[in-house]
Design a protein around this motif. Structure first.
Motif, PDB file in Angstrom:
ATOM      1  N   LEU A 109      34.529  54.009 -10.523  1.00 37.21           N
ATOM      2  CA  LEU A 109      34.969  53.182  -9.652  1.00 37.21           C
ATOM      3  C   LEU A 109      35.087  54.143  -8.195  1.00 37.21           C
ATOM      4  O   LEU A 109      34.833  53.926  -7.146  1.00 37.21           O
ATOM      5  N   PRO A 148      36.166  42.180 -16.984  1.00 37.25           N
ATOM      6  CA  PRO A 148      35.984  42.288 -15.663  1.00 37.25           C
ATOM      7  C   PRO A 148      36.570  43.681 -14.841  1.00 37.25           C
ATOM      8  O   PRO A 148      35.824  44.095 -13.978  1.00 37.25           O
ATOM      9  N   ALA A 149      37.413  44.368 -15.618  1.00 41.91           N
ATOM     10  CA  ALA A 149      37.570  45.731 -15.001  1.00 41.91           C
ATOM     11  C   ALA A 149      36.515  46.887 -15.731  1.00 41.91           C
ATOM     12  O   ALA A 149      36.351  47.725 -14.768  1.00 41.91           O
ATOM     13  N   PHE A 150      36.256  46.696 -16.774  1.00 45.11           N
ATOM     14  CA  PHE A 150      35.562  47.689 -17.092  1.00 45.11           C
ATOM     15  C   PHE A 150      34.131  47.315 -18.100  1.00 45.11           C
ATOM     16  O   PHE A 150      33.197  48.239 -18.372  1.00 45.11           O
ATOM     17  N   GLY A 151      34.106  45.990 -18.167  1.00 43.70           N
ATOM     18  CA  GLY A 151      32.545  45.619 -18.664  1.00 43.70           C
ATOM     19  C   GLY A 151      32.753  45.238 -20.063  1.00 43.70           C
ATOM     20  O   GLY A 151      33.983  46.043 -20.915  1.00 43.70           O
ATOM     21  N   ARG A 188      36.757  44.605  -8.774  1.00 38.48           N
ATOM     22  CA  ARG A 188      36.931  45.598 -10.044  1.00 38.48           C
ATOM     23  C   ARG A 188      38.443  46.365 -10.080  1.00 38.48           C
ATOM     24  O   ARG A 188      38.930  46.537 -10.849  1.00 38.48           O
ATOM     25  N   ALA A 193      40.859  44.281 -11.077  1.00 41.38           N
ATOM     26  CA  ALA A 193      41.012  43.628 -12.186  1.00 41.38           C
ATOM     27  C   ALA A 193      41.622  44.715 -13.049  1.00 41.38           C
ATOM     28  O   ALA A 193      42.099  44.702 -14.012  1.00 41.38           O
ATOM     29  N   MET A 194      41.198  46.041 -12.728  1.00 45.82           N
ATOM     30  CA  MET A 194      41.634  47.202 -13.590  1.00 45.82           C
ATOM     31  C   MET A 194      43.253  47.143 -13.616  1.00 45.82           C
ATOM     32  O   MET A 194      43.921  47.689 -14.488  1.00 45.82           O
ATOM     33  N   ARG A 249      32.918  43.509  -4.500  1.00 46.88           N
ATOM     34  CA  ARG A 249      33.017  43.814  -5.713  1.00 46.88           C
ATOM     35  C   ARG A 249      33.818  44.851  -6.182  1.00 46.88           C
ATOM     36  O   ARG A 249      34.343  44.994  -7.204  1.00 46.88           O
ATOM     37  N   LEU A 250      33.776  45.963  -5.588  1.00 47.91           N
ATOM     38  CA  LEU A 250      34.501  47.230  -5.630  1.00 47.91           C
ATOM     39  C   LEU A 250      35.978  46.734  -5.823  1.00 47.91           C
ATOM     40  O   LEU A 250      36.708  47.309  -6.643  1.00 47.91           O
ATOM     41  N   GLY A 260      36.435  55.013 -16.447  1.00 50.65           N
ATOM     42  CA  GLY A 260      36.250  53.734 -15.553  1.00 50.65           C
ATOM     43  C   GLY A 260      36.893  54.032 -14.287  1.00 50.65           C
ATOM     44  O   GLY A 260      36.308  53.697 -13.150  1.00 50.65           O
ATOM     45  N   HIS A 261      37.867  54.833 -13.994  1.00 54.12           N
ATOM     46  CA  HIS A 261      38.468  54.874 -12.493  1.00 54.12           C
ATOM     47  C   HIS A 261      37.760  55.759 -11.986  1.00 54.12           C
ATOM     48  O   HIS A 261      37.358  55.881 -10.664  1.00 54.12           O
TER      49      HIS A 261
END
Length: 228
Positions: free
Chosen positions: A88, A55-58, A206, A209-210, A202-203, A84-85
């Motif tokens: 975001l 859920p954090a990165f796919g 995410r 989740a990260m 959603r952001l 990934g960060h």
């Protein structure tokens, strides 16, 4: 531990666990003389880490991270997480720009009659060539009169105003086209507000989740380093 023992914790199938091992998301399992896989707490920790990364990165990026972990490529692990960060952060900046642009549009005098390309260009302070470039990029989709002249309706003018605001913010036409298309799909800036709220949620999810994934990954890396 059996594949079913790992799968049960996450509501997965035993085949999914075997697939994850074959893909390198889990360390290779030892086999019994009869060929059955034998998993350990280390495999369970790897699966928890992979599931937290999704859920954090796919799914695809989570898999690449686990592959890099098991290959001992810590630099690749950290680089992938940094990217990934960074994505975001870009998404947050885009959302803020779109939200600000939509808010600014509420102060713009609405257009009641269709405008020609020259009239719209004068309204925005740009050239007709600029508007034609926006149309070519998919930002604008004006109607055409039988003579072939472009005719910009109220919603087209709205799209042009939004594009103009985002363009001044430095956004490329390709990204602006995606944003304007979302406005069209939402039916206008009023209904877009709900979509922007959902996007922000959603952001946020995410980002949280990260944090969870980073904690799991740190634990897993520490445990692997401590294992002879």
């Amino acid at each position: 531990m059996r594949p079913a023992d790992l799968a049960r914790e996450h509501g997965l199938s035993t085949q999914a666990v075997r697939n994850y091992e074959e893909s390198g998301f889990l360390p290779p399992a030892e086999r019994t003389p009869s060929g059955y896989r034998v998993y350990t707490e280390g495999h369970a920790a790897a699966l928890r880490t992979f599931v937290a990364l999704i859920p954090a990165f796919g799914h695809a990026v989570a898999g690449r991270i686990m592959n890099a972990v098991h290959a001992g490529s810590l630099d690749d692990v950290l680089l992938t997480i940094d990217r990934g960060h960074e994505q975001l952060l870009r998404d947050r900046a885009t959302l803020d720009s779109v939200s600000g642009a939509v808010a600014d549009l509420t102060d713009v005098e609405p257009v009641l009659e269709p405008r020609t390309i020259g009239e719209l260009a004068r309204r925005l302070g740009v050239t007709p060539a600029t508007l034609r470039a926006w149309e070519e990029a998919g930002v604008l989709v004006p109607q055409r009169e039988p003579t072939g002249y472009r005719l910009f309706r109220a919603e087209d003018v709205r799209d042009a105003e939004l594009a103009h605001l985002l363009r001044r913010g430095g956004y490329p036409l390709a990204r602006i086209a995606l944003v304007v298309d979302q406005v069209r799909s939402a039916g206008g800036t009023d209904t877009l507000g709900a979509a922007l709220t959902d996007w922000r949620g959603r952001l946020l999810a995410r980002g949280l989740a990260m944090l969870t994934a980073s904690a799991r990954l740190s634990e897993y890396l520490t445990a692997r380093a401590a294992t002879p």
